[in-house]
Design an enzyme around this catalytic site. Structure first.
Site, PDB file in Angstrom:
ATOM      1  N   HIS A  60      25.105  62.096  -3.225  1.00 53.00           N
ATOM      2  CA  HIS A  60      25.228  61.216  -2.061  1.00 53.00           C
ATOM      3  C   HIS A  60      23.954  61.313  -1.221  1.00 53.00           C
ATOM      4  O   HIS A  60      23.462  62.419  -0.980  1.00 53.00           O
ATOM      5  CB  HIS A  60      26.438  61.621  -1.227  1.00 53.00           C
ATOM      6  CG  HIS A  60      26.673  60.734  -0.050  1.00 53.00           C
ATOM      7  ND1 HIS A  60      27.224  59.477  -0.182  1.00 53.00           N
ATOM      8  CD2 HIS A  60      26.407  60.899   1.262  1.00 53.00           C
ATOM      9  CE1 HIS A  60      27.300  58.918   1.016  1.00 53.00           C
ATOM     10  NE2 HIS A  60      26.801  59.767   1.904  1.00 53.00           N
TER      11      HIS A  60
ATOM     12  N   ASP B  41      33.337  60.908  -1.118  1.00 51.89           N
ATOM     13  CA  ASP B  41      32.418  61.847  -0.465  1.00 51.89           C
ATOM     14  C   ASP B  41      33.098  62.980   0.291  1.00 51.89           C
ATOM     15  O   ASP B  41      32.565  63.477   1.279  1.00 51.89           O
ATOM     16  CB  ASP B  41      31.486  61.079   0.497  1.00 51.89           C
ATOM     17  CG  ASP B  41      30.745  59.958  -0.199  1.00 51.89           C
ATOM     18  OD1 ASP B  41      30.367  60.137  -1.366  1.00 51.89           O
ATOM     19  OD2 ASP B  41      30.550  58.907   0.424  1.00 51.89           O
TER      20      ASP B  41
END
Length: 180
Positions: A95, A136
């Site tokens: 990410h 995430d």
């Protein structure tokens, strides 16, 4: 690897693992038939699969088959719970921010870098984390910090973060492969 876009992280892994006796990219799976990552995989003679329905856990499980480690790199779909459960501790995502900040639904690409700059943060970076049932949110494995510079634009910040991604992802993949 699961991909949706151009595949620069795929390329970084292909380059880093080229002659590795420890790990290799065995197949590339995408939710988009026009993903540039598929071309990169084909040039490297890595088998590819395009999913008809990324939400279909049976289709994704069939494509993943006996994978030892699943790497999401720019994959923009939520992985179904049954798939996450099939690869406990063996599915990772990269990410483009320092999680837990600037993650979650809709936080990808330029959206992340715009949010980081708008927040007034002094640094950004990249996170490799385990995949769970939410975007995430999984356990953080590794991070690399990237300073925010005066006059940064989302594009300039994104370029520096991407360089960090290309360093961190191969390192984490090799570390995990050594433990398997």
């Amino acid at each position: 690897m699961l991909v949706s876009g151009g595949g620069t992280n795929l390329q970084a892994l292909l380059d880093a693992l080229h002659d590795s006796p420890i790990a290799r990219v065995a197949r590339v799976i995408s939710n988009r038939s026009d993903a540039g990552a598929l071309d990169r995989a084909r040039k490297a003679n890595v088998p590819t699969t395009v999913l008809k329905n990324p939400a279909d856990s049976n289709e994704l499980l069939a494509a993943l088959r006996d994978a030892q480690l699943v790497v999401l790199a720019g994959y923009l779909k939520l992985v179904p719970r049954a798939v996450v459960e099939r690869f406990p501790g063996r599915m990772i995502n990269i990410h483009p921010a320092l999680l837990p900040d600037f993650g979650g639904p809709g936080m990808y690409g330029h959206h992340v870098h715009e949010a980081v700059l708008a927040s007034g943060a002094k640094e950004s970076g990249v996170t490799v984390h385990l995949v769970d049932e939410a975007f995430d949110r999984g356990e953080i494995i590794a991070q690399e910090r990237v300073p925010i510079l005066d006059g940064d634009t989302p594009e300039r910040l994104a370029a520096r973060v991407l360089e960090a991604e290309h360093r961190l992802l191969p390192r984490v993949v090799l570390e995990l492969a050594r433990k398997m």
